[in-house]
Write a protein that holds these residues in place. Structure first.
Motif, PDB file in Angstrom:
ATOM      1  N   UNK A 619       0.890  -1.103  -0.067  1.00  0.00           N
ATOM      2  CA  UNK A 619      -0.033   0.167  -0.107  1.00  0.00           C
ATOM      3  C   UNK A 619       1.071   1.336   0.068  1.00  0.00           C
ATOM      4  N   UNK A 622       2.537   2.193  -3.318  1.00  0.00           N
ATOM      5  CA  UNK A 622       1.503   2.434  -4.396  1.00  0.00           C
ATOM      6  C   UNK A 622       1.102   4.279  -4.070  1.00  0.00           C
ATOM      7  N   UNK A 623       1.193   4.252  -2.626  1.00  0.00           N
ATOM      8  CA  UNK A 623       0.912   5.834  -2.404  1.00  0.00           C
ATOM      9  C   UNK A 623       2.131   6.526  -2.652  1.00  0.00           C
ATOM     10  N   UNK A 625       4.074   5.978  -5.274  1.00  0.00           N
ATOM     11  CA  UNK A 625       4.182   6.229  -6.729  1.00  0.00           C
ATOM     12  C   UNK A 625       3.078   7.221  -7.149  1.00  0.00           C
ATOM     13  N   UNK A 626       2.101   6.977  -6.808  1.00  0.00           N
ATOM     14  CA  UNK A 626       0.813   7.507  -6.934  1.00  0.00           C
ATOM     15  C   UNK A 626       0.873   9.147  -6.825  1.00  0.00           C
ATOM     16  N   UNK A 627       1.597   9.293  -5.466  1.00  0.00           N
ATOM     17  CA  UNK A 627       1.817  10.800  -5.347  1.00  0.00           C
ATOM     18  C   UNK A 627       2.911  11.362  -6.241  1.00  0.00           C
ATOM     19  N   UNK A 629       4.078  10.573  -8.893  1.00  0.00           N
ATOM     20  CA  UNK A 629       3.448  10.671 -10.283  1.00  0.00           C
ATOM     21  C   UNK A 629       2.764  11.878 -10.639  1.00  0.00           C
ATOM     22  N   UNK A 661       3.567  -5.429 -10.118  1.00  0.00           N
ATOM     23  CA  UNK A 661       2.442  -4.508 -10.279  1.00  0.00           C
ATOM     24  C   UNK A 661       2.911  -3.145  -9.781  1.00  0.00           C
ATOM     25  N   UNK A 664       5.254  -1.970 -12.789  1.00  0.00           N
ATOM     26  CA  UNK A 664       4.658  -1.282 -13.940  1.00  0.00           C
ATOM     27  C   UNK A 664       3.702  -0.052 -13.639  1.00  0.00           C
ATOM     28  N   UNK A 665       3.382   0.092 -12.167  1.00  0.00           N
ATOM     29  CA  UNK A 665       2.753   1.334 -11.743  1.00  0.00           C
ATOM     30  C   UNK A 665       3.832   2.390 -12.119  1.00  0.00           C
TER      31      UNK A 665
END
Lengths: 790, 163
Positions: A619, A622-623, A625-627, A629, A661, A664-665
């Motif tokens: 988790x 992903x947070x 990477x998401x931020x 990005x 995953x 590739x994110x």
């Protein structure tokens, strides 16, 4: 009077009734024959049954009622002179020859009734005569019932204004005099009942005595209904005499009942105008009298009176009702030294209720009541009694409920002082009540000063008070408390950024004392308040040139940093990481590259050092990477460092599918769709290829460990990513590559060593459908997909 | 409307944060479906969930797992992966309803208007879906400047899209 046994009593009662009936029979015969002498003889005999000492009040009443009914017939006979031929004046004299005083008096009263009706003498004279002659019967029960009889037959014959029996001037006073005298004597008799009998017997007696109270109280009702008794007469004649009797009789049962009677019977307007006198009696009552209830009743009635019409309110002010009630209560509390604390507080609750209803605009009154309570509480050590605590909570809740505005409570100087006298437990209960009030009414707490006072009030929730250990508390309760505080923090707001910043700092100071258990609840809402403020400042144009403004995003980020750091004491690394990322993005939006970088660094440090659980890592990454990005503030170097870290950690996750995953994110880190966004096609492809390799490895591992390949889902996911970037125009993604992937997946799915999997099949099928759909779109998209065969 | 008994299912992408909110929703309707948001304390909510209501297959996911956040093409991929007609997702605190060849993606927004790094000026919103045969009507309720605004979107499922 001796009471031997219920069975005996029933026997005596039965005997008495039988005797009455026996004599009544002969009396009726005499009446039918118009034989006065015989009628008098048998009626006297009948009435002699009432001379008994053997019956309890309850049973005596039954006997009395039988006699009463018979006397009505006798009265009718007396009234009709044509039947017996004796004038009423003579009759009045005649019946006094009866042998014993009790029958004599009953007969006399009966004749007296007729006498008054005949108007041959003024009502006042007859009544005066009767009420005085009744003195001859001093036995409590017999006397009570006799006088009750007198009261009953005289009720409709009082020389009231407008009544047919009205005499000359001042006749109302005569009526009043009569009733007052009867009342006084009846009360004396009634009180005397208690002095008879030992111990346990006395208890039973008290109960029975209580049943007789209405006989006495009836007189007050009668007084209340005399038309001629106006405020003046009530004030000068009636009330003082009644109060005198009440105080002098020194009997708690009588005192309580009669005070209550006065309050219920006479109009509220009278009470208001005689407040001082009425209240003056209270400290003089026996200490065992429940004077709280008496005063509460009075205040309740007066409150209703005030509510009935707005015209009435000036009267309250004019008679200084509040001041009088306030000081009366003070005197009562002082006088009754043994009154338990709960009694005193209940009184203050009643007074406060009165004040809130009658003078809601007078906050000074409200504060005064609280102040009086503080004084009382100061004289005792900390409250132990549960009921007393409940009453204090009721006291403090009342203004909240009335005004629906907790801010009002904050302005009452004595409010916090009352709370100081509560034990920790009750303090918290009260704090929750305050918060609930704020939540329910959407009360706006908008200045730092208000916040300071508020948080001082609820300090029981904010930190461990002396003597408590947070561990003692039930977890669910604790969570509920802290969540309430968190909700409260969301309610603190001001449009003015400077003031809002002050508020945030005030709250921060407070919650930092909360300790590790509380911080995870209280820090996040404050963080988001601060983030909202930053956003608000963003929309305002930059710093005013030359002015030192306290509220700048930079300063607020410093505060944010301190707050998130405090979570390390808990420790709460996952929460802290999320908050760091939020701050990073906010800093990005403000264009503050170093600040954003610093926050990101902190997030990574936490990831590296504190987050060990593999699920949490997934988790978290992903947070991150998401931020990342979404951030565009970083220069090339900084960005490279951060993306490198992100991809590195992605590849190091424990489970291969998770690695795949995450990697590739990461491809999205190198392609941002904005106009100025980074579009590094090569690095995108690198990520995707790396993801493919990991997927392959995952397949092979599954082969080895389970004897068949794992699902091809990962490949389909990667295929979808290829399509994504293909459509976005990444030149490194070719239709050939896509074709290759499609074939790879098809082969894998058909391979013997692959177990069929409905989910992956469906996923692949819908992906192919999607490609088909895009092909059929025509135009540029259709062209792109032209060389892809499905 | 928010009276117990009127709603048959509640579908929630996540970030309820605390148990009390969960319990409150349960009182509105016992059939409650939730996926995990990054601030949810409850660890047992799943990352994704699928369910069938009438003729529709629905998928549920908070959305912080789908990067780029709020990107419709990436969400469409998740929709294909879950094999659902309707994907309900969140995280952005911004209402969107998006129809593509594979189905519909609905983001009900934030019911509380909570802060989001992704969306400025979050208006509180939620969505009601009326599912009837092959048709779903989506009602979106938004609180904008103190007023509730309602909008309506129709979707029909074509039977040829075999799922």
């Amino acid at each position: 009077m001796m009471i031997n046994g219920i069975e005996d009593e029933d026997k005596w009662l039965a005997e008495g009734i039988a005797a009455i009936q026996h004599n009544a029979f002969y009396m009726h015969r005499a009446l039918d024959a118009n034989n006065l002498r015989e009628a008098l003889k048998y009626s006297a005999q009948m009435l002699s049954e009432l001379r008994t000492s053997k019956l309890s009040p309850h049973k005596y009443y039954e006997l009395y009622m039988r006699a009463f009914d018979e006397l009505r017939k006798l009265e009718m006979f007396f009234k009709d002179e044509s039947r017996h031929g004796v004038s009423i004046v003579d009759l009045y004299e005649l019946v006094q020859h009866a042998g014993n005083i009790l029958p004599r008096m009953y007969l006399l009263c009966t004749v007296g009734s007729v006498y008054i009706k005949s108007k041959e003498a003024p009502a006042k004279d007859v009544l005066k005569d009767l009420v005085e002659m009744c003195r001859g019967v001093q036995h409590p029960i017999r006397g009570l019932f006799l006088r009750s009889y007198l009261a009953q037959i005289s009720r409709d014959k009082l020389p009231d204004i407008g009544s047919e029996y009205e005499g000359d001037a001042d006749s109302v006073m005569d009526a009043v005099e009569f009733v007052l005298q009867n009342f006084t004597e009846m009360n004396k008799l009634w009180v005397r009942l208690q002095h008879q009998g030992p111990g346990r017997v006395r208890e039973k007696l008290e109960k029975e005595r209580s049943e007789l109270r209405d006989l006495v109280g009836k007189n007050l009702h009668v007084l209340g209904q005399i038309e001629g008794v106006d405020l003046g007469m009530y004030k000068d004649a009636v009330l003082p005499r009644v109060l005198e009797q009440i105080v002098n009789c020194s009997d708690d049962l009588a005192q309580y009942y009669l005070m209550d009677c006065i309050i219920q019977v006479f109009p509220d307007e009278y009470h208001l105008q005689t407040l001082e006198t009425l209240l003056g009696a209270c400290p003089q009552l026996q200490p065992t009298v429940d004077v709280k209830t008496v005063l509460s009743q009075l205040m309740e009635r007066l409150s209703n009176y005030a509510a009935s019409s707005t015209d009435v309110l000036p009267e309250f002010l004019q008679v200084e009702a509040f001041a009088k009630l306030s000081s009366a209560i003070g005197r009562v509390i002082e006088a009754q030294v043994n009154m338990p604390i709960v009694g005193a507080i209940t009184l203050y609750v009643s007074l406060l209720t009165f004040t809130l209803r009658v003078h809601p605009d007078r906050l000074d009154y409200v504060d005064q009541v609280l102040g009086a309570c503080v004084k009382k509480l100061s004289s005792k050590p900390k409250l132990e009694d549960q009921r007393a605590k409940k009453q204090v909570v009721a006291l403090l809740s009342a203004p909240l409920e009335k005004y629906n505005d907790a801010v009002m409570a904050l302005t009452l100087s004595n409010y916090p002082r009352v709370m100081d006298h509560l034990d920790n437990e009750t303090n918290k209960v009260m704090a929750m009540v305050i918060i609930e009030s704020i939540m329910k009414n959407y009360t706006c707490i908008s200045t730092a000063d208000q916040v300071e006072v508020l948080f001082e009030l609820i300090k029981g929730l904010i930190k461990d008070l002396d003597g408590t250990a947070a561990d003692e508390l039930d977890e669910e309760d604790f969570n509920e408390e802290q969540n309430s505080v968190a909700r409260l923090i969301h309610m603190l707001y001001n449009d003015d950024p400077e003031e809002l910043l002050k508020i945030i700092c005030t709250v921060k100071k407070s919650i930092m004392k909360g300790g590790p258990r509380r911080l995870p609840f209280t820090v996040p809402p404050l963080i988001f308040s601060a983030l909202r403020l930053i956003r608000q400042l963003q929309s305002q144009d930059g710093d005013v040139a030359g002015e030192e403004v306290p509220a700048t995003p930079k300063k607020i980020f410093q505060i944010l940093n301190e707050m998130i750091e405090s979570l390390s004491a808990v420790p709460s690394p996952e929460l802290a990481l999320r908050l760091y990322l939020q701050c990073a993005e906010a800093a990005n939006d403000c264009g503050l590259e170093p600040v954003a970088y610093e926050f990101f660094t902190q997030a990574f440090v936490l990831y590296e050092e504190e987050i060990a659980d593999s699920k949490a890592q997934v988790t978290a990454i992903h947070l991150i990477i998401g931020t990342l990005q979404r951030l565009n503030v970083f220069g090339v170097e900084n960005r490279d460092t951060l993306t490198h870290k992100a991809t590195g950690y992605s590849a190091k996750l424990l489970k291969k599918p998770d690695q795949c995953r995450a990697v590739y994110a990461c491809s999205h880190l190198f392609w941002v769709d904005d106009q100025d966004g980074i579009k590094d096609g090569e690095r995108v492809l690198l990520c995707l290829k790396r993801a493919l390799r990991i997927a392959n490895a995952a397949q092979q591992m599954a082969n080895v460990t389970r004897g068949n390949s794992g699902p091809v889902t990962l490949f389909v996911e990667i295929l979808n990513k290829y399509l994504y970037f293909f459509e976005k125009g990444n030149p490194q993604i070719t239709s050939a590559a896509i074709q290759g992937l499609i074939e790879l997946i098809t082969t894998e799915m058909q391979s013997e060593s692959t177990a069929p999997n409905a989910a992956s099949d469906a996923f692949f099928a819908s992906t192919l459908r999607y490609i088909q759909f895009q092909k059929q779109k025509g135009g540029a998209m259709g062209e792109k997909y032209d060389s892809v065969k499905v | 409307m928010l009276v117990p008994g009127k709603i048959q299912h509640i579908i929630c992408p996540g970030n309820l944060c605390i148990k009390e909110v969960h319990d409150y929703l349960k009182t509105l309707c016992p059939d409650l479906h939730i996926t995990r948001g990054e601030y949810d304390e409850e660890m047992r909510y799943p990352e994704t969930k699928t369910l069938t209501i009438g003729q529709f297959k629905l998928g549920l996911c908070h959305g912080h797992q789908v990067i780029p956040w709020g990107d419709l093409d990436s969400l469409a991929m998740l929709q294909r992966q879950l094999d659902v007609d309707i994907l309900v997702t969140g995280h952005t605190h911004q209402f969107t309803a998006y129809k593509h060849e594979g189905g519909v993606v609905i983001n009900p927004g934030s019911a509380t208007g909570a802060y989001s790094s992704i969306t400025y000026d979050v208006n509180p919103s939620f969505v009601l879906m009326d599912i009837d045969g092959l048709r779903v009507v989506v009602y979106v309720y938004e609180l904008i400047d103190g007023e509730v605004k309602v909008d309506k979107i129709d979707f029909k499922k074509t039977t040829t899209a075999s799922h």
